[in-house]
Design an enzyme around this catalytic site. Structure first.
Site, PDB file in Angstrom:
ATOM      1  N   CYS A 155       4.768   4.724  -4.031  1.00  0.00           N
ATOM      2  CA  CYS A 155       4.517   4.051  -5.310  1.00  0.00           C
ATOM      3  C   CYS A 155       3.285   4.633  -5.998  1.00  0.00           C
ATOM      4  O   CYS A 155       3.294   4.854  -7.212  1.00  0.00           O
ATOM      5  CB  CYS A 155       4.350   2.544  -5.091  1.00  0.00           C
ATOM      6  SG  CYS A 155       5.904   1.690  -4.734  1.00  0.00           S
ATOM      7  N   GLN A 186       0.826  -1.205   0.000  1.00  0.00           N
ATOM      8  CA  GLN A 186       0.000   0.000   0.000  1.00  0.00           C
ATOM      9  C   GLN A 186       0.866   1.264   0.000  1.00  0.00           C
ATOM     10  O   GLN A 186       0.496   2.283   0.583  1.00  0.00           O
ATOM     11  CB  GLN A 186      -0.943  -0.004   1.209  1.00  0.00           C
ATOM     12  CG  GLN A 186      -2.145  -0.918   1.062  1.00  0.00           C
ATOM     13  CD  GLN A 186      -3.166  -0.393   0.064  1.00  0.00           C
ATOM     14  OE1 GLN A 186      -3.200   0.801  -0.252  1.00  0.00           O
ATOM     15  NE2 GLN A 186      -4.028  -1.272  -0.429  1.00  0.00           N
ATOM     16  N   SER A 187       1.995   1.220  -0.657  1.00  0.00           N
ATOM     17  CA  SER A 187       2.956   2.323  -0.632  1.00  0.00           C
ATOM     18  C   SER A 187       2.378   3.626  -1.180  1.00  0.00           C
ATOM     19  O   SER A 187       1.887   3.682  -2.310  1.00  0.00           O
ATOM     20  CB  SER A 187       4.188   1.934  -1.451  1.00  0.00           C
ATOM     21  OG  SER A 187       5.014   3.054  -1.683  1.00  0.00           O
ATOM     22  N   ASN A 188       2.458   4.689  -0.363  1.00  0.00           N
ATOM     23  CA  ASN A 188       2.073   6.023  -0.833  1.00  0.00           C
ATOM     24  C   ASN A 188       3.049   6.523  -1.891  1.00  0.00           C
ATOM     25  O   ASN A 188       2.651   7.180  -2.854  1.00  0.00           O
ATOM     26  CB  ASN A 188       2.049   7.004   0.344  1.00  0.00           C
ATOM     27  CG  ASN A 188       1.043   6.630   1.399  1.00  0.00           C
ATOM     28  OD1 ASN A 188      -0.133   6.431   1.113  1.00  0.00           O
ATOM     29  ND2 ASN A 188       1.493   6.520   2.636  1.00  0.00           N
TER      30      ASN A 188
END
Length: 364
Positions: free
Chosen positions: A93, A89-91
């Site tokens: 990325c 859930q990388s912000n």
């Protein structure tokens, strides 16, 4: 492609090495600062919040400031594809994927994925990654230096063999180029009178770029504030090492990270991107009383750490006037983990059926 804008650094930056020549306009700058009174704030502290969750919409959060310089570098090098990595859930990325599509580039995201995690579905940041057509590559949960970095380099080489021109962005966008995103943000803070109106500044640290940029800006303008960063993964030794490397990379060899940044440990809970019930309950309490949404990976852990230190270790702070930097991440709230907590706390249960407009207003 967006136009490259010449970067004109403030006077106190001009002796640094590797100053970028250009940036691209992606962020909504001059984000507001206003008072904030979350539950548990000790009465003798004055707390305000810098709203870097408002740097944009799908490009919101701290990562977009770094991407302004990183994507400019990619454009200057005539790249047509970007590669980066992060958690499922990388912000970072998500922001990279959106920026790449806006700039007409392809994007490959290497997402760390634990076996027990649900598949890469359509929730939270993953939905936005899919909407902009990025290529999602699920990889085992491994370290950056020990695995992810090599995977990105290998992928870049394969894309070159296929005629592409890839640009690799490190974890979190944190390197000597992305660093200028928050050196520039500190310049913005000086114009908002932060140096006169506050004693301390608090933020979270997960890849070091934001904290390093703020600490360097503060150092170059006279160390008027005390900078604190609450780690959400790894430990203080790891982040001091990262910041020291960034100091050297821009030519600051006469100062050490330990002298300009206070890493606050002890609040990462069960680990990176893993939430406890107490953390999720505090997200609900803070949002339902102040209207400020915190994310489960970064900001809630740093706010909990800040409030606990204010209460239990107030001498850690230089003074009582504290500015917290909200680094965004709101889309992480849409991954489903907070829904059962909302139900259990009753906050989301204010739902009433009112079918016929001719009837009296239902009981409230």
């Amino acid at each position: 492609m967006a136009d490259l804008v010449p970067y004109v650094p403030p006077s106190w930056v001009r002796n640094l090495r590797k100053i970028p020549s250009h940036y691209v306009e992606l962020a909504r700058r001059n984000t507001p600062i206003h008072p904030w009174h979350p539950p548990g704030l000790p009465g003798d502290f004055k707390l305000c919040i810098k709203r870097d969750d408002l740097t944009g919409s799908t490009l919101s959060g701290n990562k977009v400031r770094k991407l302004e310089f990183l994507m400019a570098d990619a454009i200057k090098k005539k790249c047509d594809t970007v590669i980066t990595c992060g958690g499922i859930q990388s912000n970072h990325c998500r922001a990279t994927a959106v920026a790449a599509r806006e700039l007409n580039m392809d994007c490959y995201l290497l997402l760390r994925h634990k076996d027990k995690d649900p598949p890469a579905g359509y929730h939270g940041n993953l939905l936005l990654n899919r909407l902009v057509g990025s290529h999602l590559m699920l990889v085992p949960y491994e370290g950056y230096e020990s695995g992810l970095k090599m995977r990105m380099e290998n992928l870049a080489e394969k894309l070159r063999q296929q005629g592409k021109s890839p640009y690799v962005i490190p974890l979190g966008g944190s390197n000597e180029i992305g660093l200028f995103g928050y050196i520039t943000a500190f310049h913005e803070l000086t114009k908002q009178n932060v140096l006169d109106e506050f004693d301390d500044m608090v933020m979270c640290v997960g890849s070091s770029g934001t904290a390093a940029g703020i600490a360097i800006g503060n150092y170059l303008t006279g160390n008027k504030l005390k900078c604190h960063a609450v780690n959400v993964c790894d430990d203080a030794a790891f982040f001091y090492k990262c910041v020291n490397e960034e100091l050297v990379s821009v030519g600051l060899t006469d100062v050490h990270a330990e002298d300009i940044l206070d890493i606050i440990e002890g609040y990462k809970g069960k680990g990176y991107a893993v939430s406890t019930t107490e953390e999720l309950e505090d997200i609900v309490r803070i949002s339902s009383t102040t209207g400020i949404m915190l994310d489960p990976v970064y900001t809630i852990k740093s706010v909990r750490g800040m409030l606990a230190e204010m209460k239990n270790n107030p001498s850690r702070f230089k003074g009582k006037r504290v500015l917290y930097i909200h680094t965004g991440g709101v889309f992480g709230l849409f991954d489903g983990r907070i829904e059962p907590v909302l139900e259990a706390m009753g906050v989301s249960n204010h739902v009433t059926m009112w079918k016929d407009a001719a009837n009296h207003v239902p009981a409230l």
